[in-house]
Design an enzyme around this catalytic site. Structure first.
Site, PDB file in Angstrom:
ATOM      1  N   SER A 141       0.853  -1.210   0.000  1.00 30.38           N
ATOM      2  CA  SER A 141       0.000   0.000   0.000  1.00 30.38           C
ATOM      3  C   SER A 141       0.877   1.244   0.000  1.00 30.38           C
ATOM      4  O   SER A 141       2.012   1.212   0.507  1.00 30.38           O
ATOM      5  CB  SER A 141      -0.868   0.015   1.260  1.00 30.38           C
ATOM      6  OG  SER A 141      -1.561   1.239   1.368  1.00 30.38           O
ATOM      7  N   TYR A 154      -1.497  -0.404  10.444  1.00 35.67           N
ATOM      8  CA  TYR A 154      -1.679  -0.672   9.011  1.00 35.67           C
ATOM      9  C   TYR A 154      -0.435  -0.222   8.231  1.00 35.67           C
ATOM     10  O   TYR A 154       0.104  -0.975   7.407  1.00 35.67           O
ATOM     11  CB  TYR A 154      -2.939   0.026   8.481  1.00 35.67           C
ATOM     12  CG  TYR A 154      -3.258  -0.323   7.040  1.00 35.67           C
ATOM     13  CD1 TYR A 154      -3.791  -1.570   6.717  1.00 35.67           C
ATOM     14  CD2 TYR A 154      -3.006   0.572   6.007  1.00 35.67           C
ATOM     15  CE1 TYR A 154      -4.075  -1.913   5.400  1.00 35.67           C
ATOM     16  CE2 TYR A 154      -3.282   0.246   4.685  1.00 35.67           C
ATOM     17  CZ  TYR A 154      -3.816  -0.993   4.387  1.00 35.67           C
ATOM     18  OH  TYR A 154      -4.087  -1.328   3.077  1.00 35.67           O
TER      19      TYR A 154
HETATM   20  N1  LIG Z   1      -8.822  -0.639  -1.303  1.00 36.92           N
HETATM   21  C1  LIG Z   1      -7.748   0.123  -1.195  1.00 36.92           C
HETATM   22  O1  LIG Z   1      -7.804   1.333  -1.400  1.00 36.92           O
HETATM   23  C2  LIG Z   1      -6.421  -0.471  -0.827  1.00 36.92           C
HETATM   24  C3  LIG Z   1      -5.323   0.385  -0.774  1.00 36.92           C
HETATM   25  C4  LIG Z   1      -4.078  -0.131  -0.459  1.00 36.92           C
HETATM   26  C5  LIG Z   1      -3.936  -1.492  -0.221  1.00 36.92           C
HETATM   27  N2  LIG Z   1      -5.042  -2.303  -0.279  1.00 36.92           N
HETATM   28  C6  LIG Z   1      -4.837  -3.716  -0.003  1.00 36.92           C
HETATM   29  O2  LIG Z   1      -5.500  -4.491  -0.980  1.00 36.92           O
HETATM   30  C7  LIG Z   1      -5.854  -5.759  -0.418  1.00 36.92           C
HETATM   31  C8  LIG Z   1      -7.315  -6.048  -0.735  1.00 36.92           C
HETATM   32  O3  LIG Z   1      -8.117  -5.095  -0.041  1.00 36.92           O
HETATM   33  P1  LIG Z   1      -9.562  -4.628  -0.550  1.00 36.92           P
HETATM   34  O4  LIG Z   1      -9.514  -3.166  -0.689  1.00 36.92           O
HETATM   35  O5  LIG Z   1     -10.005  -5.448  -1.687  1.00 36.92           O
HETATM   36  O6  LIG Z   1     -10.425  -4.911   0.769  1.00 36.92           O
HETATM   37  P2  LIG Z   1     -11.660  -5.880   1.056  1.00 36.92           P
HETATM   38  O7  LIG Z   1     -12.728  -5.693   0.054  1.00 36.92           O
HETATM   39  O8  LIG Z   1     -11.982  -5.664   2.492  1.00 36.92           O
HETATM   40  O9  LIG Z   1     -11.036  -7.335   0.846  1.00 36.92           O
HETATM   41  C9  LIG Z   1     -10.154  -7.892   1.766  1.00 36.92           C
HETATM   42  C10 LIG Z   1     -10.091  -9.378   1.471  1.00 36.92           C
HETATM   43  O10 LIG Z   1      -9.150  -9.960   2.384  1.00 36.92           O
HETATM   44  C11 LIG Z   1      -9.740 -11.102   2.980  1.00 36.92           C
HETATM   45  N3  LIG Z   1      -9.219 -11.304   4.319  1.00 36.92           N
HETATM   46  C12 LIG Z   1      -9.154 -10.427   5.344  1.00 36.92           C
HETATM   47  N4  LIG Z   1      -8.632 -11.019   6.438  1.00 36.92           N
HETATM   48  C13 LIG Z   1      -8.364 -12.308   6.087  1.00 36.92           C
HETATM   49  C14 LIG Z   1      -7.834 -13.430   6.776  1.00 36.92           C
HETATM   50  N5  LIG Z   1      -7.466 -13.382   8.067  1.00 36.92           N
HETATM   51  N6  LIG Z   1      -7.695 -14.593   6.094  1.00 36.92           N
HETATM   52  C15 LIG Z   1      -8.060 -14.675   4.801  1.00 36.92           C
HETATM   53  N7  LIG Z   1      -8.582 -13.662   4.084  1.00 36.92           N
HETATM   54  C16 LIG Z   1      -8.737 -12.491   4.735  1.00 36.92           C
HETATM   55  C17 LIG Z   1     -11.244 -10.837   2.987  1.00 36.92           C
HETATM   56  O11 LIG Z   1     -11.936 -12.077   2.927  1.00 36.92           O
HETATM   57  P3  LIG Z   1     -12.721 -12.780   4.143  1.00 36.92           P
HETATM   58  O12 LIG Z   1     -13.181 -11.693   5.050  1.00 36.92           O
HETATM   59  O13 LIG Z   1     -13.820 -13.521   3.458  1.00 36.92           O
HETATM   60  O14 LIG Z   1     -11.696 -13.683   4.735  1.00 36.92           O
HETATM   61  C18 LIG Z   1     -11.423 -10.087   1.672  1.00 36.92           C
HETATM   62  O15 LIG Z   1     -11.640 -10.981   0.623  1.00 36.92           O
HETATM   63  C19 LIG Z   1      -5.529  -5.653   1.082  1.00 36.92           C
HETATM   64  O16 LIG Z   1      -4.287  -6.263   1.340  1.00 36.92           O
HETATM   65  C20 LIG Z   1      -5.432  -4.171   1.309  1.00 36.92           C
HETATM   66  O17 LIG Z   1      -4.629  -3.829   2.425  1.00 36.92           O
HETATM   67  C21 LIG Z   1      -6.271  -1.825  -0.569  1.00 36.92           C
END
Ligand SMILES: NC(=O)c1ccc[n+]([C@@H]2O[C@H](COP(=O)([O-])OP(=O)(O)OC[C@H]3O[C@@H](n4cnc5c(N)ncnc54)[C@H](OP(=O)(O)O)[C@@H]3O)[C@@H](O)[C@H]2O)c1
Length: 249
Positions: A141, A154
């Site tokens: 990130s 985070y």
């Molecule tokens: N969206 C952004 O702006 C952004 C920015 C920078 C980085 N990111 C990174 O991108 C990645 C995806 O995030 P997103 O934005 O798509 O968020 P999201 O919609 O909340 O998705 C997060 C995913 O991670 C899974 N997850 C969370 N904890 C877990 C665990 N203990 N074991 C297995 N799976 C787990 C969740 O599935 P379950 O709850 O079903 O397990 C969900 O599928 C993350 O690493 C996040 O930090 C996102």
């Protein structure tokens, strides 16, 4: 034949990445804790791309570190050999230091740093033992570029992951294994939809499409999207601490 494992595929970026790679003809190994959402996703993928698409789904909590190794090996066997692994699963929700939420902060590190490290390690083990010049992608990130206020766990989880991936890239290069680090800015998902201020936010469809392109281009390190975060990120990393500590946000 390409086969990709995506952790955290039940929602957000991971879910949309599944559609992107299905459209590119990859077989899919999709994991998350919410198995019902993975089942629904598999049905949607079948109805869009046909039943000949190979989709394997597994329930996996990435803080159950030992299990990651067996689930990835199982997916490798079921898919007939994987070529790509995306360590995408993660959680947000830090709190201000000293606010009594240490156990939540611990969970953030256990998921985003240790869970992602175990995923990368398990993928590397599979690629090395099967002599596959595979591709491992870690989702870090822009939050890992600096210590933002109110987001210590985070930011540190992502800074730690970025450095881990940098070492992994060097460790694995001699085996022909590529390690990519992606630094998303703001992608519109459940993770940040509650935030009042999301500079340069893009839709999750756009974010996943650009991410898939970056993966296929085999970039080593990139922001997501590339513009404007490539420039903003470069500047963020260079703001002197004396100024950073005085910024009003
Ligand atoms: N969206 C952004 O702006 C952004 C920015 C920078 C980085 N990111 C990174 O991108 C990645 C995806 O995030 P997103 O934005 O798509 O968020 P999201 O919609 O909340 O998705 C997060 C995913 O991670 C899974 N997850 C969370 N904890 C877990 C665990 N203990 N074991 C297995 N799976 C787990 C969740 O599935 P379950 O709850 O079903 O397990 C969900 O599928 C993350 O690493 C996040 O930090 C996102």
């Amino acid at each position: 034949m390409n086969a990709i494992i995506v952790t955290g595929a039940s929602s957000g970026i991971g879910r949309h990445l599944a559609f992107e790679f299905a459209a590119r003809g990859y077989s899919l190994g999709l994991t998350a804790r919410r198995f019902d959402l993975l089942q629904k996703l598999r049905e949607e993928l079948y109805s869009k791309f046909g039943m000949s698409l190979k989709v394997e789904i597994r329930s996996l909590d990435i803080t159950d570190y030992k299990n990651i190794f067996s689930v990835l090996k199982d997916l490798n066997n079921s898919l007939g050999g994987i070529t790509h692994v995306v360590a995408n699963a993660g959680v947000a929700g830090s709190s201000r230091v000293g606010s009594g939420k240490f156990l939540h902060d611990k969970q953030v590190i256990e998921t985003n740093l240790l869970g992602a490290m175990a995923t990368v390690d398990a993928a590397a083990e599979i690629f090395k033992s099967s002599k596959i010049e595979g591709h491992i992608i870690g989702i870090s990130s822009i939050a890992g570029f600096r210590g933002f206020p109110g987001d210590a766990s985070y930011c540190s989880s992502k800074a730690g992951l970025t450095i881990y991936l940098e070492s992994a890239r060097r460790d694995l290069k001699k085996f022909g294994i590529l390690v990519t680090t992606i630094h998303p800015g703001f992608i519109d998902t459940d993770m940040n939809s509650h935030l009042p201020y999301r500079p340069f936010v893009v839709t999750v469809e756009k974010g996943a499409a650009e991410l898939a392109k970056l993966i296929e281009k085999k970039v080593e390190v990139s922001t997501l999207p590339r513009f404007p975060w490539g420039i903003v990120g470069w500047l963020l990393k260079r703001i002197p601490d004396i100024i950073w500590q005085r910024l009003k946000f």
